[in-house]
Enzyme design. Sequence first.
Site, PDB file in Angstrom:
ATOM      1  N   ARG A  48      -4.971  47.771 -29.544  1.00 14.50           N
ATOM      2  CA  ARG A  48      -4.940  48.552 -28.293  1.00 14.50           C
ATOM      3  C   ARG A  48      -4.164  49.855 -28.490  1.00 14.50           C
ATOM      4  O   ARG A  48      -4.521  50.886 -27.918  1.00 14.50           O
ATOM      5  CB  ARG A  48      -4.287  47.730 -27.186  1.00 14.50           C
ATOM      6  CG  ARG A  48      -5.170  46.567 -26.763  1.00 14.50           C
ATOM      7  CD  ARG A  48      -4.508  45.660 -25.743  1.00 14.50           C
ATOM      8  NE  ARG A  48      -5.457  44.630 -25.349  1.00 14.50           N
ATOM      9  CZ  ARG A  48      -5.262  43.314 -25.458  1.00 14.50           C
ATOM     10  NH1 ARG A  48      -4.116  42.840 -25.911  1.00 14.50           N
ATOM     11  NH2 ARG A  48      -6.198  42.469 -25.096  1.00 14.50           N
ATOM     12  N   GLN A  91     -14.393  47.383 -26.605  1.00  9.85           N
ATOM     13  CA  GLN A  91     -13.947  48.321 -25.580  1.00  9.85           C
ATOM     14  C   GLN A  91     -12.581  48.893 -25.913  1.00  9.85           C
ATOM     15  O   GLN A  91     -11.754  48.238 -26.526  1.00  9.85           O
ATOM     16  CB  GLN A  91     -13.922  47.662 -24.192  1.00  9.85           C
ATOM     17  CG  GLN A  91     -12.598  47.106 -23.731  1.00  9.85           C
ATOM     18  CD  GLN A  91     -12.265  45.771 -24.360  1.00  9.85           C
ATOM     19  OE1 GLN A  91     -12.829  45.373 -25.359  1.00  9.85           O
ATOM     20  NE2 GLN A  91     -11.310  45.068 -23.775  1.00  9.85           N
ATOM     21  N   LYS A 110      -8.827  52.862 -10.011  1.00 14.30           N
ATOM     22  CA  LYS A 110      -8.731  51.748  -9.074  1.00 14.30           C
ATOM     23  C   LYS A 110      -8.473  52.408  -7.719  1.00 14.30           C
ATOM     24  O   LYS A 110      -7.561  53.245  -7.593  1.00 14.30           O
ATOM     25  CB  LYS A 110      -7.583  50.810  -9.479  1.00 14.30           C
ATOM     26  CG  LYS A 110      -7.911  49.981 -10.739  1.00 14.30           C
ATOM     27  CD  LYS A 110      -8.783  48.802 -10.394  1.00 14.30           C
ATOM     28  CE  LYS A 110      -9.428  48.085 -11.571  1.00 14.30           C
ATOM     29  NZ  LYS A 110      -8.547  47.560 -12.592  1.00 14.30           N
ATOM     30  N   HIS A 146     -11.449  39.373 -14.906  1.00 15.72           N
ATOM     31  CA  HIS A 146     -12.131  40.481 -15.594  1.00 15.72           C
ATOM     32  C   HIS A 146     -12.179  40.219 -17.109  1.00 15.72           C
ATOM     33  O   HIS A 146     -13.228  40.372 -17.742  1.00 15.72           O
ATOM     34  CB  HIS A 146     -11.375  41.776 -15.259  1.00 15.72           C
ATOM     35  CG  HIS A 146     -11.608  42.916 -16.193  1.00 15.72           C
ATOM     36  ND1 HIS A 146     -12.636  43.812 -16.015  1.00 15.72           N
ATOM     37  CD2 HIS A 146     -10.944  43.319 -17.310  1.00 15.72           C
ATOM     38  CE1 HIS A 146     -12.589  44.715 -16.977  1.00 15.72           C
ATOM     39  NE2 HIS A 146     -11.578  44.448 -17.775  1.00 15.72           N
ATOM     40  N   TYR A 175     -16.829  56.627 -19.986  1.00 14.51           N
ATOM     41  CA  TYR A 175     -16.752  57.014 -18.578  1.00 14.51           C
ATOM     42  C   TYR A 175     -15.322  56.851 -18.084  1.00 14.51           C
ATOM     43  O   TYR A 175     -14.594  55.975 -18.531  1.00 14.51           O
ATOM     44  CB  TYR A 175     -17.718  56.217 -17.689  1.00 14.51           C
ATOM     45  CG  TYR A 175     -17.644  54.707 -17.789  1.00 14.51           C
ATOM     46  CD1 TYR A 175     -18.284  54.024 -18.811  1.00 14.51           C
ATOM     47  CD2 TYR A 175     -16.953  53.955 -16.835  1.00 14.51           C
ATOM     48  CE1 TYR A 175     -18.246  52.633 -18.883  1.00 14.51           C
ATOM     49  CE2 TYR A 175     -16.913  52.564 -16.894  1.00 14.51           C
ATOM     50  CZ  TYR A 175     -17.556  51.916 -17.928  1.00 14.51           C
ATOM     51  OH  TYR A 175     -17.509  50.546 -18.005  1.00 14.51           O
ATOM     52  N   PRO A 176     -14.920  57.701 -17.166  1.00 17.00           N
ATOM     53  CA  PRO A 176     -13.596  57.563 -16.576  1.00 17.00           C
ATOM     54  C   PRO A 176     -13.656  56.683 -15.328  1.00 17.00           C
ATOM     55  O   PRO A 176     -14.728  56.551 -14.715  1.00 17.00           O
ATOM     56  CB  PRO A 176     -13.245  58.998 -16.197  1.00 17.00           C
ATOM     57  CG  PRO A 176     -14.549  59.645 -15.892  1.00 17.00           C
ATOM     58  CD  PRO A 176     -15.589  58.952 -16.728  1.00 17.00           C
TER      59      PRO A 176
HETATM   60  O1  76R Z   1      -6.678  39.721 -23.565  1.00 17.56           O
HETATM   61  C1  76R Z   1      -6.506  40.036 -22.396  1.00 17.56           C
HETATM   62  O2  76R Z   1      -6.189  39.251 -21.496  1.00 17.56           O
HETATM   63  C2  76R Z   1      -6.757  41.465 -22.081  1.00 17.56           C
HETATM   64  C3  76R Z   1      -7.505  41.516 -20.875  1.00 17.56           C
HETATM   65  C4  76R Z   1      -7.929  42.864 -20.418  1.00 17.56           C
HETATM   66  C5  76R Z   1      -7.148  43.825 -19.783  1.00 17.56           C
HETATM   67  C6  76R Z   1      -5.675  43.788 -19.483  1.00 17.56           C
HETATM   68  C7  76R Z   1      -9.269  43.368 -20.482  1.00 17.56           C
HETATM   69  C8  76R Z   1     -10.343  42.711 -21.058  1.00 17.56           C
HETATM   70  N1  76R Z   1      -9.304  44.594 -19.869  1.00 17.56           N
HETATM   71  C9  76R Z   1      -8.027  44.898 -19.437  1.00 17.56           C
HETATM   72  C10 76R Z   1      -7.617  46.036 -18.779  1.00 17.56           C
HETATM   73 MN1  76R Z   1     -10.969  45.686 -19.465  1.00 17.56          MN
HETATM   74  N2  76R Z   1     -12.580  46.821 -19.143  1.00 17.56           N
HETATM   75  C11 76R Z   1     -12.674  47.809 -18.208  1.00 17.56           C
HETATM   76  C12 76R Z   1     -14.044  48.212 -18.138  1.00 17.56           C
HETATM   77  O3  76R Z   1     -17.042  48.982 -15.978  1.00 17.56           O
HETATM   78  C13 76R Z   1     -16.110  48.342 -15.411  1.00 17.56           C
HETATM   79  O4  76R Z   1     -16.337  47.534 -14.483  1.00 17.56           O
HETATM   80  C14 76R Z   1     -14.704  48.577 -15.804  1.00 17.56           C
HETATM   81  C15 76R Z   1     -14.580  49.235 -17.162  1.00 17.56           C
HETATM   82  C16 76R Z   1     -14.761  47.460 -19.051  1.00 17.56           C
HETATM   83  C17 76R Z   1     -16.242  47.523 -19.328  1.00 17.56           C
HETATM   84  C18 76R Z   1     -13.819  46.582 -19.687  1.00 17.56           C
HETATM   85  C19 76R Z   1     -14.150  45.663 -20.670  1.00 17.56           C
HETATM   86  N3  76R Z   1      -9.835  46.972 -18.343  1.00 17.56           N
HETATM   87  C20 76R Z   1      -8.478  46.980 -18.246  1.00 17.56           C
HETATM   88  C21 76R Z   1      -8.075  48.116 -17.465  1.00 17.56           C
HETATM   89  C22 76R Z   1      -6.635  48.551 -17.190  1.00 17.56           C
HETATM   90  C23 76R Z   1      -6.115  47.976 -15.922  1.00 17.56           C
HETATM   91  C24 76R Z   1      -4.650  48.268 -15.750  1.00 17.56           C
HETATM   92  O5  76R Z   1      -3.889  48.306 -16.744  1.00 17.56           O
HETATM   93  O6  76R Z   1      -4.257  48.446 -14.580  1.00 17.56           O
HETATM   94  C25 76R Z   1      -9.218  48.758 -17.059  1.00 17.56           C
HETATM   95  C26 76R Z   1      -9.320  50.007 -16.245  1.00 17.56           C
HETATM   96  C27 76R Z   1     -10.321  48.026 -17.625  1.00 17.56           C
HETATM   97  C28 76R Z   1     -11.644  48.359 -17.451  1.00 17.56           C
HETATM   98  N4  76R Z   1     -12.029  44.397 -20.635  1.00 17.56           N
HETATM   99  C29 76R Z   1     -11.595  43.236 -21.225  1.00 17.56           C
HETATM  100  C30 76R Z   1     -13.329  44.620 -21.048  1.00 17.56           C
HETATM  101  C31 76R Z   1     -13.712  43.566 -21.943  1.00 17.56           C
HETATM  102  C32 76R Z   1     -15.065  43.494 -22.656  1.00 17.56           C
HETATM  103  C33 76R Z   1     -12.648  42.683 -22.037  1.00 17.56           C
HETATM  104  C34 76R Z   1     -12.556  41.375 -22.780  1.00 17.56           C
HETATM  105  C35 76R Z   1     -12.538  41.506 -24.247  1.00 17.56           C
HETATM  106  C36 76R Z   1     -11.181  41.660 -24.824  1.00 17.56           C
HETATM  107  O7  76R Z   1     -10.154  41.252 -24.232  1.00 17.56           O
HETATM  108  O8  76R Z   1     -11.118  42.221 -25.930  1.00 17.56           O
END
Ligand code: 76R
Length: 279
Positions: free
Chosen positions: A161, A215, A179, A202, A175-176
Amino acid sequence: MNRPHAPASLPDPTIRMSEGWHCLHIYYRIDQAVLESLSDQRREQGRAELTDILDPQAEQAPKRLQSSVVSGHAADFCLIMMDPDPLKIDAVVQRLRSCAIGAALEPTYSFVSITEVSEYVPSVEQYAERLQREGDSPDDPAFQAKVRAYEQRLPAMNQQRLYPEIPPFPVVTFYPMNKIRIPGANWYLEPFSVRSALMAEHATSGIRFAGRVSQLITASTGFDDWEWGVTLWSRAPEHIKDIVYSMRFDRASAKYAEFGPFYVSYVMSAADMADHLRL
Ligand code: 76R
């Protein structure tokens, strides 16, 4: 023939972060009229310079530098760059601007962000608590094995990360997003426990795409107009549609997310890109 590049900017420790990297996504369009106004010799020189400036192995290159060709009219090519030193990233932009074909390279969009470990990535203790809330018993060897496995996985996940490796996938989408903060759906008024549970949901939905999509979420609050940049690298174009579509049903996205423009592009070396763009 290459013009000597300006000296690389001196690394300034005060603008490096204590952890993580600076990140820039920048999109360019070729101005054909300018390109055609250049002499053959200058165009040839500029093309060679561009290939050189965008060589990720070059000594002055930022830690990560990926070029790709963009679909659609919004841009012709995209650069994704990451480095501890933001000026090292900016130096690439300035070298491009001042190279022999620089006048033909028009930036049409950019996004400035930094890498981070989200506050919702569970610590080992939080992970163990979550398992217990879901009904696992701490005395169960399966519980202990899950916690140990997470403990072993976490440092590498956090390393990825903060200091991301770019996967060898051919498609990239950026894409940006924000929340939202509107009456009835204000992410920032929800207690941490609620936000954390939504982000866990999520993550569970996202993990289904492991191996197909990788991602990178970079943080941009205070750095750019949106709160996060979402970069998705994919093995095949259809997985992009699948992941973005299906993750819209996560409550964290369905209720609280809004998205900016989408840019899809296809990874290419600078030399292949110069051919493709007919520079
Ligand atoms: O291991 C964990 O528990 C990490 C979990 C995790 C976090 C904290 C995670 C997993 N994401 C996190 C944070 Mn995400 N993510 C997005 C998008 O299109 C959309 O609907 C939203 C865009 C995608 C496609 C995506 C994919 N994630 C975040 C955050 C920050 C929030 C904050 O800090 O306030 C955003 C904005 C965001 C958005 N996320 C995953 C994925 C995928 C594929 C995973 C699971 C795979 C992995 O953990 O490697």
